[in-house]
Scaffold this active site. Structure first.
Site, short mmCIF file in Angstrom:
data_model
loop_
_atom_site.label_atom_id
_atom_site.label_comp_id
_atom_site.label_asym_id
_atom_site.label_seq_id
_atom_site.Cartn_x
_atom_site.Cartn_y
_atom_site.Cartn_z
N LYS A 1 0.86 -1.19 0.00
CA LYS A 1 0.00 0.00 0.00
C LYS A 1 0.89 1.24 0.00
O LYS A 1 1.67 1.45 0.93
CB LYS A 1 -0.92 0.03 1.21
CG LYS A 1 -1.82 1.27 1.23
CD LYS A 1 -2.47 1.47 2.57
CE LYS A 1 -3.09 2.87 2.64
NZ LYS A 1 -3.49 3.23 4.00
N GLY B 1 -8.05 9.35 10.16
CA GLY B 1 -8.28 9.42 11.59
C GLY B 1 -9.35 10.40 12.03
O GLY B 1 -9.59 10.58 13.22
N ALA C 1 -9.47 5.76 4.73
CA ALA C 1 -9.36 6.93 5.61
C ALA C 1 -10.71 7.62 5.80
O ALA C 1 -11.45 7.84 4.83
CB ALA C 1 -8.34 7.93 5.09
N GLY C 2 -10.98 7.95 7.05
CA GLY C 2 -12.14 8.78 7.39
C GLY C 2 -13.35 8.05 7.91
O GLY C 2 -14.27 8.68 8.43
N ASN D 1 -8.65 1.74 10.33
CA ASN D 1 -7.85 1.43 11.50
C ASN D 1 -8.41 2.15 12.72
O ASN D 1 -8.91 1.54 13.65
CB ASN D 1 -6.40 1.82 11.24
CG ASN D 1 -5.45 1.41 12.36
OD1 ASN D 1 -4.26 1.68 12.30
ND2 ASN D 1 -5.93 0.75 13.40
N THR D 2 -8.37 3.50 12.71
CA THR D 2 -8.73 4.28 13.89
C THR D 2 -10.16 4.01 14.34
O THR D 2 -10.44 3.96 15.54
CB THR D 2 -8.55 5.78 13.61
OG1 THR D 2 -7.24 6.00 13.09
CG2 THR D 2 -8.72 6.60 14.88
#
Length: 264
Positions: free
Chosen positions: A104, A165, A191-192, A213-214
């Site tokens: 990635k 995040g 993301a997001g 992830n977050t």
């Protein structure tokens, strides 16, 4: 689960799960493994600059918790701000992972908002593809640049839904649809995502998968959130394939029969 509905094919390999999960921000490697198991993820992404997968002898090794025999490890270039650093990082990852080509790519432009630096991303992608890497690439939600990355030879494009995040969800669904409708490779939101409904919306739009992830690691109960995300991705995919009903503004359509009513 029916692979024809839920299977994600990237670089010629098909995975049952369309949910990809990051390995950072957890309490420890044991929680990381438990969350990934709850999510049902088969592809796990690892920040080579921040996580030990063998480059730091004597330190705990993530691969002991997530062995490559059980998971596809997706090394990423988080923390890189130019093409040269990103390429160098992935060369190291390939060496540590015995020639593993899938990676990635992300090249950041600003430490405050972590938005991608697209000129450097394109430059790194050209080098990596030329060297035989199978590049999944974090990018802006720009349909022109997404096509450029595809033309270079990237195996998947991964536009952000919102800032890394942030948990803001999908702030521009129209750009995502433009990318999805014109792509010849998988499109994954990266993301997001903040909660399960964000993941479901991404899949309902037609995304091939979601990476997060977050949203899991920073949830009050990461394992429960991982399970929720698994269900949301599956439900969103099924809803996309089923085809939603048309929106009818200023018009109702009774769901019950209108003939043979009692008393009529």
């Amino acid at each position: 689960m029916d692979a024809s509905i839920h299977g994600l094919t990237v670089a010629g390999k098909t995975y049952r799960s369309r949910l990809l999960v990051g390995t950072g921000k957890y309490r420890d490697f044991a929680e990381t493994r438990a969350a990934i198991d709850a999510a049902g993820a088969e592809i796990v992404t690892v920040a080579i600059r921040r996580t030990n997968i063998g480059q730091n002898a004597g330190e705990p090794n993530l691969l002991d918790a997530l062995p490559p025999s059980q998971f596809t490890i997706l090394p990423n270039t988080a923390g890189c701000y130019n093409a040269a650093d990103a390429v160098r990082t992935l060369r190291l990852a390939r060496e540590l992972l015995d020639g593993h080509a899938l990676c990635k790519l992300e090249v950041l432009g600003d430490p405050g908002n972590l938005f991608p630096n697209m000129p450097e991303t394109l430059k790194a992608a050209e080098t990596l593809v030329r060297e035989g890497f199978e590049v999944m690439v974090y990018c802006a939600d720009d349909p022109i640049q997404a096509r450029m990355l595809e033309d270079i030879g990237c195996v998947a494009v991964m536009p952000l839904a919102s800032l890394i995040g942030s948990g803001m969800g999908i702030v521009n669904p129209w750009n995502l649809r433009l990318i999805i409708d014109n792509a010849r490779v998988p499109v994954l939101v990266d993301a997001g995502v903040g909660t399960a409904s964000d993941a479901a919306i991404a899949m309902e739009l037609g995304c091939d998968g979601v990476l997060m992830n977050t949203a899991i690691a920073h949830a009050r109960d990461p394992l429960l959130m991982a399970s929720a995300m698994k269900k949301a991705v599956e439900a969103g995919r099924e809803a996309f394939l089923a085809g939603r009903m048309a929106r009818k503004f200023y018009s109702a359509d009774p769901s019950s029969p209108t003939t043979g009513l009692i008393g009529s």
